[in-house]
Design an enzyme around this catalytic site. Structure first.
Site, PDB file in Angstrom:
ATOM      1  N   LYS A   1       0.810  -1.242   0.000  1.00 30.05           N
ATOM      2  CA  LYS A   1       0.000   0.000   0.000  1.00 30.05           C
ATOM      3  C   LYS A   1       0.828   1.270   0.000  1.00 30.05           C
ATOM      4  O   LYS A   1       0.398   2.319   0.455  1.00 30.05           O
ATOM      5  CB  LYS A   1      -0.999   0.027   1.185  1.00 30.05           C
ATOM      6  CG  LYS A   1      -1.952  -1.114   1.163  1.00 30.05           C
ATOM      7  CD  LYS A   1      -2.892  -1.008  -0.001  1.00 30.05           C
ATOM      8  CE  LYS A   1      -3.151  -2.350  -0.626  1.00 30.05           C
ATOM      9  NZ  LYS A   1      -3.588  -2.270  -2.004  1.00 30.05           N
ATOM     10  N   SER A   2       2.043   1.154  -0.510  1.00 27.07           N
ATOM     11  CA  SER A   2       2.936   2.319  -0.544  1.00 27.07           C
ATOM     12  C   SER A   2       3.034   2.950  -1.927  1.00 27.07           C
ATOM     13  O   SER A   2       3.796   3.901  -2.117  1.00 27.07           O
ATOM     14  CB  SER A   2       4.336   1.903  -0.086  1.00 27.07           C
ATOM     15  OG  SER A   2       4.279   1.342   1.196  1.00 27.07           O
ATOM     16  N   GLY A   3       2.306   2.404  -2.909  1.00 23.06           N
ATOM     17  CA  GLY A   3       2.377   2.956  -4.266  1.00 23.06           C
ATOM     18  C   GLY A   3       3.060   2.013  -5.249  1.00 23.06           C
ATOM     19  O   GLY A   3       3.494   2.439  -6.330  1.00 23.06           O
ATOM     20  N   THR A   4       3.129   0.736  -4.893  1.00 27.16           N
ATOM     21  CA  THR A   4       3.783  -0.289  -5.713  1.00 27.16           C
ATOM     22  C   THR A   4       3.205  -0.341  -7.132  1.00 27.16           C
ATOM     23  O   THR A   4       3.956  -0.305  -8.118  1.00 27.16           O
ATOM     24  CB  THR A   4       3.544  -1.689  -5.089  1.00 27.16           C
ATOM     25  OG1 THR A   4       3.422  -1.559  -3.677  1.00 27.16           O
ATOM     26  CG2 THR A   4       4.617  -2.661  -5.463  1.00 27.16           C
ATOM     27  N   THR A   5       1.879  -0.449  -7.207  1.00 28.98           N
ATOM     28  CA  THR A   5       1.220  -0.613  -8.507  1.00 28.98           C
ATOM     29  C   THR A   5       1.478   0.617  -9.381  1.00 28.98           C
ATOM     30  O   THR A   5       1.731   0.495 -10.584  1.00 28.98           O
ATOM     31  CB  THR A   5      -0.310  -0.781  -8.298  1.00 28.98           C
ATOM     32  OG1 THR A   5      -0.512  -1.655  -7.189  1.00 28.98           O
ATOM     33  CG2 THR A   5      -0.988  -1.324  -9.527  1.00 28.98           C
TER      34      THR A   5
ATOM     35  N   THR B   1       7.935  -7.168  -5.191  1.00 27.82           N
ATOM     36  CA  THR B   1       7.959  -7.905  -3.939  1.00 27.82           C
ATOM     37  C   THR B   1       7.576  -6.984  -2.780  1.00 27.82           C
ATOM     38  O   THR B   1       7.805  -5.779  -2.852  1.00 27.82           O
ATOM     39  CB  THR B   1       9.365  -8.492  -3.671  1.00 27.82           C
ATOM     40  OG1 THR B   1       9.326  -9.270  -2.483  1.00 27.82           O
ATOM     41  CG2 THR B   1      10.417  -7.402  -3.469  1.00 27.82           C
ATOM     42  N   HIS B   2       7.007  -7.602  -1.743  1.00 30.40           N
ATOM     43  CA  HIS B   2       6.793  -6.863  -0.491  1.00 30.40           C
ATOM     44  C   HIS B   2       7.681  -7.464   0.600  1.00 30.40           C
ATOM     45  O   HIS B   2       7.496  -7.170   1.785  1.00 30.40           O
ATOM     46  CB  HIS B   2       5.331  -6.955  -0.056  1.00 30.40           C
ATOM     47  CG  HIS B   2       4.361  -6.319  -1.013  1.00 30.40           C
ATOM     48  ND1 HIS B   2       4.485  -5.014  -1.432  1.00 30.40           N
ATOM     49  CD2 HIS B   2       3.258  -6.802  -1.635  1.00 30.40           C
ATOM     50  CE1 HIS B   2       3.480  -4.727  -2.264  1.00 30.40           C
ATOM     51  NE2 HIS B   2       2.730  -5.791  -2.400  1.00 30.40           N
TER      52      HIS B   2
ATOM     53  N   ARG C   1       6.129   5.226   1.845  1.00 34.92           N
ATOM     54  CA  ARG C   1       5.018   6.191   1.977  1.00 34.92           C
ATOM     55  C   ARG C   1       4.739   6.437   3.445  1.00 34.92           C
ATOM     56  O   ARG C   1       4.944   5.534   4.281  1.00 34.92           O
ATOM     57  CB  ARG C   1       3.782   5.568   1.307  1.00 34.92           C
ATOM     58  CG  ARG C   1       2.576   6.458   1.249  1.00 34.92           C
ATOM     59  CD  ARG C   1       1.384   5.706   0.644  1.00 34.92           C
ATOM     60  NE  ARG C   1       0.293   6.600   0.315  1.00 34.92           N
ATOM     61  CZ  ARG C   1      -0.911   6.196  -0.078  1.00 34.92           C
ATOM     62  NH1 ARG C   1      -1.155   4.894  -0.210  1.00 34.92           N
ATOM     63  NH2 ARG C   1      -1.854   7.062  -0.343  1.00 34.92           N
TER      64      ARG C   1
ATOM     65  N   SER D   1      -4.952   3.068   3.709  1.00 35.71           N
ATOM     66  CA  SER D   1      -5.079   2.346   2.447  1.00 35.71           C
ATOM     67  C   SER D   1      -5.287   0.843   2.692  1.00 35.71           C
ATOM     68  O   SER D   1      -6.095   0.192   2.032  1.00 35.71           O
ATOM     69  CB  SER D   1      -3.815   2.589   1.610  1.00 35.71           C
ATOM     70  OG  SER D   1      -3.958   2.040   0.338  1.00 35.71           O
TER      71      SER D   1
ATOM     72  N   TYR E   1       6.352   7.875  -2.237  1.00 33.31           N
ATOM     73  CA  TYR E   1       5.041   8.164  -2.818  1.00 33.31           C
ATOM     74  C   TYR E   1       4.828   9.675  -2.869  1.00 33.31           C
ATOM     75  O   TYR E   1       4.363  10.222  -3.863  1.00 33.31           O
ATOM     76  CB  TYR E   1       3.975   7.497  -1.943  1.00 33.31           C
ATOM     77  CG  TYR E   1       2.559   7.636  -2.441  1.00 33.31           C
ATOM     78  CD1 TYR E   1       2.003   6.668  -3.281  1.00 33.31           C
ATOM     79  CD2 TYR E   1       1.766   8.719  -2.070  1.00 33.31           C
ATOM     80  CE1 TYR E   1       0.692   6.784  -3.728  1.00 33.31           C
ATOM     81  CE2 TYR E   1       0.464   8.839  -2.522  1.00 33.31           C
ATOM     82  CZ  TYR E   1      -0.065   7.872  -3.348  1.00 33.31           C
ATOM     83  OH  TYR E   1      -1.362   7.983  -3.795  1.00 33.31           O
TER      84      TYR E   1
ATOM     85  N   ARG F   1      -7.328   3.524  -5.390  1.00 31.16           N
ATOM     86  CA  ARG F   1      -8.466   4.032  -4.627  1.00 31.16           C
ATOM     87  C   ARG F   1      -8.469   5.558  -4.769  1.00 31.16           C
ATOM     88  O   ARG F   1      -8.743   6.077  -5.823  1.00 31.16           O
ATOM     89  CB  ARG F   1      -8.354   3.568  -3.160  1.00 31.16           C
ATOM     90  CG  ARG F   1      -9.620   3.727  -2.336  1.00 31.16           C
ATOM     91  CD  ARG F   1      -9.351   3.347  -0.881  1.00 31.16           C
ATOM     92  NE  ARG F   1      -8.305   4.138  -0.257  1.00 31.16           N
ATOM     93  CZ  ARG F   1      -8.491   5.258   0.441  1.00 31.16           C
ATOM     94  NH1 ARG F   1      -9.700   5.721   0.610  1.00 31.16           N
ATOM     95  NH2 ARG F   1      -7.472   5.917   0.983  1.00 31.16           N
TER      96      ARG F   1
HETATM   97  S1  PPS Z   1      -0.370  -3.126  -3.117  1.00 27.97           S
HETATM   98  O1  PPS Z   1      -1.617  -3.886  -3.101  1.00 27.97           O
HETATM   99  O2  PPS Z   1       0.379  -3.330  -1.879  1.00 27.97           O
HETATM  100  O3  PPS Z   1       0.432  -3.396  -4.277  1.00 27.97           O
HETATM  101  O4  PPS Z   1      -0.833  -1.594  -3.114  1.00 27.97           O
HETATM  102  P1  PPS Z   1       0.048  -0.403  -3.667  1.00 27.97           P
HETATM  103  O5  PPS Z   1      -0.046  -0.377  -5.133  1.00 27.97           O
HETATM  104  O6  PPS Z   1       1.405  -0.449  -3.074  1.00 27.97           O
HETATM  105  O7  PPS Z   1      -0.659   0.895  -3.049  1.00 27.97           O
HETATM  106  C1  PPS Z   1      -1.986   1.248  -3.323  1.00 27.97           C
HETATM  107  C2  PPS Z   1      -2.115   2.743  -3.076  1.00 27.97           C
HETATM  108  O8  PPS Z   1      -1.538   3.467  -4.181  1.00 27.97           O
HETATM  109  C3  PPS Z   1      -2.524   4.324  -4.737  1.00 27.97           C
HETATM  110  N1  PPS Z   1      -2.339   4.507  -6.185  1.00 27.97           N
HETATM  111  C4  PPS Z   1      -2.011   5.682  -6.744  1.00 27.97           C
HETATM  112  N2  PPS Z   1      -1.711   6.890  -6.213  1.00 27.97           N
HETATM  113  C5  PPS Z   1      -1.427   7.899  -7.067  1.00 27.97           C
HETATM  114  N3  PPS Z   1      -1.411   7.758  -8.424  1.00 27.97           N
HETATM  115  C6  PPS Z   1      -1.708   6.579  -9.002  1.00 27.97           C
HETATM  116  N4  PPS Z   1      -1.699   6.444 -10.303  1.00 27.97           N
HETATM  117  C7  PPS Z   1      -2.022   5.467  -8.142  1.00 27.97           C
HETATM  118  N5  PPS Z   1      -2.340   4.160  -8.355  1.00 27.97           N
HETATM  119  C8  PPS Z   1      -2.532   3.607  -7.165  1.00 27.97           C
HETATM  120  C9  PPS Z   1      -3.826   3.608  -4.427  1.00 27.97           C
HETATM  121  O9  PPS Z   1      -4.940   4.429  -4.602  1.00 27.97           O
HETATM  122  C10 PPS Z   1      -3.580   3.183  -2.993  1.00 27.97           C
HETATM  123  O10 PPS Z   1      -3.600   4.282  -2.089  1.00 27.97           O
HETATM  124  P2  PPS Z   1      -4.928   4.834  -1.381  1.00 27.97           P
HETATM  125  O11 PPS Z   1      -4.449   5.766  -0.315  1.00 27.97           O
HETATM  126  O12 PPS Z   1      -5.669   3.665  -0.845  1.00 27.97           O
HETATM  127  O13 PPS Z   1      -5.691   5.577  -2.422  1.00 27.97           O
END
Ligand code: PPS
Length: 299
Positions: A46-50, A111-112, A135, A143, A199, A262
């Site tokens: 949930k730190s911005g991986t995706t 990886t986490h 983050r 998150s 992030y 989200r």
């Molecule tokens: S995971 O499941 O651990 O891989 O989740 P992860 O991708 O690390 O984190 C998900 C949070 O990243 C936000 N997110 C984004 N933020 C800004 N810009 C973009 N494009 C973006 N894509 C994903 C996502 O909304 C989750 O944060 P929160 O605070 O829940 O919105």
């Protein structure tokens, strides 16, 4: 009912029962066959991986990726090496039938895992490069709360907001303790083939972070490339793009609901923490962060 707070510990870290304890204890991830030009994205969940993965995909079009359902996915190290069961039929199919050794280079892996369990030797021996994204933990825990509530229709729900916060502070949530996860990775720097990004800095000035990544990977990008990254990885663009994740195909998340994208903002914690909760969090987590590394985002 299982919850994300049901866990066992290995090396002091909490793991969901989705993991195979024996594989973790025997460091099965060490068997992963890295290639010198593999690139790894590492993070506490949930730190911005995706987002970072999508940034890398938009920067360069030549990654060896997995076709998972309707989407192209980076290789998830834990799923390949440490899980005891898979999160869904499509992912199980991918892991059991696609040989990741057949994927072209460069491969993108994520990886986490904590630094003490990740096969760090590969960073040295094979010259693998790793980008660690961090983050503000207050936004991370918010998150997490929403993610587990939505994911697999709440099968691993962490309970109420207060319960989630408590589980995080007491290191009962997946991959906690957070301070140690971050601290262990922050001890590594460029000399170890590790680049740190946050992030918050990505939100503040994404082109600057893209430049930093390009320099680290020694793969220059043009001004047009950077513009493309900014446009295609904006929150709304990503939400639309990722609405066809395999998890949606399998009905594990409701259509239109994407737990990986989200709100995508900095400071959502202010809408969730009470003053008392924030002070307690500062006392338990914030105090430790200061002594670990001053570059770690904390508010
Ligand atoms: S995971 O499941 O651990 O891989 O989740 P992860 O991708 O690390 O984190 C998900 C949070 O990243 C936000 N997110 C984004 N933020 C800004 N810009 C973009 N494009 C973006 N894509 C994903 C996502 O909304 C989750 O944060 P929160 O605070 O829940 O919105």
């Amino acid at each position: 009912m299982a919850t994300a707070a049901d866990h066992f510990t290995v090396d002091g870290y909490a793991f969901l029962r989705l993991f195979d304890k024996k594989k973790l204890e025997s460091r099965a991830a060490d068997k992963f066959q890295f290639r010198p030009n593999d690139v790894v994205v590492a993070s506490f969940p949930k730190s911005g991986t995706t987002w970072l993965i999508e940034i890398l995909k938009a920067m360069y079009g030549d990654w060896g990726l997995l076709k998972v359902g309707h989407s192209e996915s980076a290789i998830f190290l834990e799923e390949q090496t440490l899980y005891s069961s898979y999160l869904g039929k499509i992912r199980q199919h991918v892991v059991e039938t696609i040989n990741i050794d057949d994927l072209p280079s460069p491969r993108l892996i994520y990886t986490h895992l904590p630094a003490t369990i990740f096969p760090c030797q590969a960073l040295k021996d094979k010259g693998v490069k790793l980008i660690y994204i961090c983050r503000n933990p207050k936004d991370v825990v918010v998150s997490q709360y929403y993610f587990w509530k939505a994911f697999i229709k709440g099968a691993y729900s962490t309970g109420s907001w207060e319960q989630t916060l408590q589980s995080f502070q007491e290191s009962r949530l997946q991959l906690t303790p957070w301070v140690r996860h971050v601290g262990d990775w922050y001890q590594k720097g460029i000399k170890d083939n590790v680049l740190h990004v946050t992030y918050e800095e990505m939100k503040e000035d994404l082109p600057r972070v893209v430049d930093k990544i390009a320099e680290f990977l020694q793969r220059p990008v043009t001004k047009e490339d950077i513009e493309r990254v900014v446009t295609t990885t904006a929150v709304d663009a990503m939400r639309n793009k990722l609405s066809n994740l395999a998890f949606v195909d399998e009905g594990m998340v409701s259509e239109g609901e994407n737990p990986f994208v989200r709100k995508g903002t900095v400071g959502d914690w202010k809408n969730h923490f009470t003053v008392a909760q924030s002070e307690r969090f500062d006392a338990i987590i914030g105090e430790k962060v200061k002594s670990v590394n001053r570059n770690i985002p904390y508010q």
